[in-house]
Design a protein around this motif. Structure first.
Motif, PDB file in Angstrom:
ATOM      1  N   VAL A 158       0.824  -1.212   0.000  1.00 39.15           N
ATOM      2  CA  VAL A 158       0.000   0.000   0.000  1.00 39.15           C
ATOM      3  C   VAL A 158       0.862   1.268   0.000  1.00 39.15           C
ATOM      4  O   VAL A 158       0.655   2.138  -0.850  1.00 39.15           O
ATOM      5  CB  VAL A 158      -1.033  -0.013   1.145  1.00 39.15           C
ATOM      6  CG1 VAL A 158      -1.782   1.304   1.226  1.00 39.15           C
ATOM      7  CG2 VAL A 158      -2.017  -1.160   0.943  1.00 39.15           C
ATOM      8  N   PRO A 159       1.861   1.386   0.866  1.00 41.93           N
ATOM      9  CA  PRO A 159       2.707   2.579   0.785  1.00 41.93           C
ATOM     10  C   PRO A 159       3.487   2.652  -0.539  1.00 41.93           C
ATOM     11  O   PRO A 159       3.660   3.743  -1.098  1.00 41.93           O
ATOM     12  CB  PRO A 159       3.671   2.458   1.969  1.00 41.93           C
ATOM     13  CG  PRO A 159       3.082   1.436   2.862  1.00 41.93           C
ATOM     14  CD  PRO A 159       2.192   0.575   2.026  1.00 41.93           C
ATOM     15  N   ALA A 160       3.932   1.502  -1.045  1.00 40.60           N
ATOM     16  CA  ALA A 160       4.648   1.476  -2.327  1.00 40.60           C
ATOM     17  C   ALA A 160       3.735   1.901  -3.468  1.00 40.60           C
ATOM     18  O   ALA A 160       4.149   2.639  -4.374  1.00 40.60           O
ATOM     19  CB  ALA A 160       5.219   0.087  -2.585  1.00 40.60           C
ATOM     20  N   CYS A 161       2.492   1.458  -3.431  1.00 39.52           N
ATOM     21  CA  CYS A 161       1.510   1.841  -4.450  1.00 39.52           C
ATOM     22  C   CYS A 161       1.239   3.342  -4.378  1.00 39.52           C
ATOM     23  O   CYS A 161       1.178   4.017  -5.405  1.00 39.52           O
ATOM     24  CB  CYS A 161       0.218   1.046  -4.256  1.00 39.52           C
ATOM     25  SG  CYS A 161      -1.109   1.481  -5.402  1.00 39.52           S
ATOM     26  N   GLU A 162       1.097   3.852  -3.189  1.00 40.10           N
ATOM     27  CA  GLU A 162       0.846   5.285  -3.022  1.00 40.10           C
ATOM     28  C   GLU A 162       2.016   6.089  -3.594  1.00 40.10           C
ATOM     29  O   GLU A 162       1.806   7.058  -4.341  1.00 40.10           O
ATOM     30  CB  GLU A 162       0.648   5.620  -1.548  1.00 40.10           C
ATOM     31  CG  GLU A 162       0.359   7.078  -1.286  1.00 40.10           C
ATOM     32  CD  GLU A 162       0.116   7.375   0.176  1.00 40.10           C
ATOM     33  OE1 GLU A 162      -0.724   8.244   0.451  1.00 40.10           O
ATOM     34  OE2 GLU A 162       0.772   6.756   1.057  1.00 40.10           O
ATOM     35  N   GLU A 163       3.228   5.707  -3.279  1.00 36.94           N
ATOM     36  CA  GLU A 163       4.403   6.430  -3.763  1.00 36.94           C
ATOM     37  C   GLU A 163       4.532   6.326  -5.277  1.00 36.94           C
ATOM     38  O   GLU A 163       4.797   7.321  -5.957  1.00 36.94           O
ATOM     39  CB  GLU A 163       5.681   5.897  -3.085  1.00 36.94           C
ATOM     40  CG  GLU A 163       6.937   6.586  -3.539  1.00 36.94           C
ATOM     41  CD  GLU A 163       6.962   8.092  -3.287  1.00 36.94           C
ATOM     42  OE1 GLU A 163       7.578   8.813  -4.098  1.00 36.94           O
ATOM     43  OE2 GLU A 163       6.365   8.559  -2.301  1.00 36.94           O
ATOM     44  N   ALA A 164       4.347   5.124  -5.814  1.00 46.57           N
ATOM     45  CA  ALA A 164       4.452   4.928  -7.269  1.00 46.57           C
ATOM     46  C   ALA A 164       3.361   5.702  -8.003  1.00 46.57           C
ATOM     47  O   ALA A 164       3.606   6.264  -9.077  1.00 46.57           O
ATOM     48  CB  ALA A 164       4.379   3.438  -7.600  1.00 46.57           C
ATOM     49  N   SER A 165       2.175   5.753  -7.430  1.00 40.28           N
ATOM     50  CA  SER A 165       1.076   6.527  -8.035  1.00 40.28           C
ATOM     51  C   SER A 165       1.396   8.013  -8.003  1.00 40.28           C
ATOM     52  O   SER A 165       1.110   8.740  -8.962  1.00 40.28           O
ATOM     53  CB  SER A 165      -0.238   6.259  -7.299  1.00 40.28           C
ATOM     54  OG  SER A 165      -0.619   4.909  -7.429  1.00 40.28           O
ATOM     55  N   LYS A 166       2.025   8.471  -6.941  1.00 40.01           N
ATOM     56  CA  LYS A 166       2.413   9.879  -6.826  1.00 40.01           C
ATOM     57  C   LYS A 166       3.429  10.240  -7.903  1.00 40.01           C
ATOM     58  O   LYS A 166       3.340  11.317  -8.506  1.00 40.01           O
ATOM     59  CB  LYS A 166       2.980  10.149  -5.432  1.00 40.01           C
ATOM     60  CG  LYS A 166       3.580  11.516  -5.240  1.00 40.01           C
ATOM     61  CD  LYS A 166       2.674  12.399  -4.430  1.00 40.01           C
ATOM     62  CE  LYS A 166       3.312  13.720  -4.098  1.00 40.01           C
ATOM     63  NZ  LYS A 166       3.345  14.658  -5.193  1.00 40.01           N
ATOM     64  N   VAL A 167       4.386   9.352  -8.154  1.00 40.83           N
ATOM     65  CA  VAL A 167       5.395   9.609  -9.183  1.00 40.83           C
ATOM     66  C   VAL A 167       4.716   9.783 -10.549  1.00 40.83           C
ATOM     67  O   VAL A 167       5.006  10.728 -11.289  1.00 40.83           O
ATOM     68  CB  VAL A 167       6.447   8.486  -9.218  1.00 40.83           C
ATOM     69  CG1 VAL A 167       7.344   8.605 -10.446  1.00 40.83           C
ATOM     70  CG2 VAL A 167       7.293   8.489  -7.953  1.00 40.83           C
ATOM     71  N   VAL A 168       3.794   8.879 -10.866  1.00 40.48           N
ATOM     72  CA  VAL A 168       3.078   8.986 -12.149  1.00 40.48           C
ATOM     73  C   VAL A 168       2.232  10.254 -12.172  1.00 40.48           C
ATOM     74  O   VAL A 168       2.219  10.982 -13.173  1.00 40.48           O
ATOM     75  CB  VAL A 168       2.214   7.728 -12.419  1.00 40.48           C
ATOM     76  CG1 VAL A 168       1.322   7.935 -13.635  1.00 40.48           C
ATOM     77  CG2 VAL A 168       3.108   6.509 -12.602  1.00 40.48           C
ATOM     78  N   ASP A 169       1.546  10.516 -11.083  1.00 35.59           N
ATOM     79  CA  ASP A 169       0.720  11.722 -10.984  1.00 35.59           C
ATOM     80  C   ASP A 169       1.551  12.976 -11.256  1.00 35.59           C
ATOM     81  O   ASP A 169       1.131  13.872 -11.988  1.00 35.59           O
ATOM     82  CB  ASP A 169       0.066  11.783  -9.604  1.00 35.59           C
ATOM     83  CG  ASP A 169      -1.039  12.797  -9.496  1.00 35.59           C
ATOM     84  OD1 ASP A 169      -1.528  13.310 -10.522  1.00 35.59           O
ATOM     85  OD2 ASP A 169      -1.456  13.082  -8.341  1.00 35.59           O
ATOM     86  N   ASP A 170       2.740  13.028 -10.697  1.00 33.75           N
ATOM     87  CA  ASP A 170       3.615  14.186 -10.885  1.00 33.75           C
ATOM     88  C   ASP A 170       4.104  14.312 -12.327  1.00 33.75           C
ATOM     89  O   ASP A 170       4.416  15.417 -12.771  1.00 33.75           O
ATOM     90  CB  ASP A 170       4.815  14.109  -9.947  1.00 33.75           C
ATOM     91  CG  ASP A 170       4.438  14.350  -8.493  1.00 33.75           C
ATOM     92  OD1 ASP A 170       3.325  14.842  -8.219  1.00 33.75           O
ATOM     93  OD2 ASP A 170       5.262  14.028  -7.609  1.00 33.75           O
ATOM     94  N   LEU A 171       4.172  13.202 -13.053  1.00 33.87           N
ATOM     95  CA  LEU A 171       4.631  13.221 -14.436  1.00 33.87           C
ATOM     96  C   LEU A 171       3.519  13.513 -15.443  1.00 33.87           C
ATOM     97  O   LEU A 171       3.813  13.831 -16.598  1.00 33.87           O
ATOM     98  CB  LEU A 171       5.277  11.868 -14.805  1.00 33.87           C
ATOM     99  CG  LEU A 171       6.606  11.554 -14.132  1.00 33.87           C
ATOM    100  CD1 LEU A 171       7.017  10.118 -14.439  1.00 33.87           C
ATOM    101  CD2 LEU A 171       7.690  12.531 -14.566  1.00 33.87           C
ATOM    102  N   LEU A 172       2.279  13.409 -15.011  1.00 37.27           N
ATOM    103  CA  LEU A 172       1.169  13.642 -15.932  1.00 37.27           C
ATOM    104  C   LEU A 172       1.183  15.082 -16.433  1.00 37.27           C
ATOM    105  O   LEU A 172       1.434  16.016 -15.671  1.00 37.27           O
ATOM    106  CB  LEU A 172      -0.178  13.363 -15.239  1.00 37.27           C
ATOM    107  CG  LEU A 172      -0.511  11.898 -15.060  1.00 37.27           C
ATOM    108  CD1 LEU A 172      -1.700  11.751 -14.114  1.00 37.27           C
ATOM    109  CD2 LEU A 172      -0.813  11.244 -16.390  1.00 37.27           C
ATOM    110  N   PRO A 173       0.919  15.222 -17.737  1.00 38.18           N
ATOM    111  CA  PRO A 173       0.914  16.592 -18.305  1.00 38.18           C
ATOM    112  C   PRO A 173      -0.272  17.405 -17.809  1.00 38.18           C
ATOM    113  O   PRO A 173      -1.237  16.941 -17.369  1.00 38.18           O
ATOM    114  CB  PRO A 173       0.816  16.358 -19.810  1.00 38.18           C
ATOM    115  CG  PRO A 173       0.542  14.927 -20.036  1.00 38.18           C
ATOM    116  CD  PRO A 173       0.694  14.224 -18.723  1.00 38.18           C
TER     117      PRO A 173
END
Length: 96
Positions: free
Chosen positions: A81-96
């Protein structure tokens, strides 16, 4: 963290991950303008998110379909769950 708090955290991360996935789908056309380096970075982040969130998605899927969620899979959530949250944040930050 109590069991109830952890369940709320799991739900929060699941909803956040789904929000990022929706934005990912909606922004597909915008990503065609990325440079090769940016596209590679984005693809790597997306793959990492898919891998990190797989246990969470599996637990939710099994729970919703009434299947038994094994103890090992439940225990995997502690790290997933924490890994998913962090990985989702990385993608979220990269979204245009």
């Amino acid at each position: 963290m109590t069991r109830e708090e952890f369940e709320q955290y799991v739900e929060h991360v699941f909803r956040y991950h789904n929000q990022v996935m929706s934005e990912l789908i909606e922004s597909a056309e915008d990503r065609t303008e990325l440079s090769v380096t940016e596209a590679r970075q984005f693809t790597a982040a997306e793959k990492n998110m898919d891998t990190a969130c797989e246990p969470l998605n599996e637990v939710v899927s099994k729970s919703l379909s009434g299947e038994n969620v094994g103890l090992k899979l439940k225990m995997d959530l502690v790290d997933a769950v924490p890994a998913c949250e962090e990985a989702s944040k990385v993608v979220d930050d990269l979204l245009p």
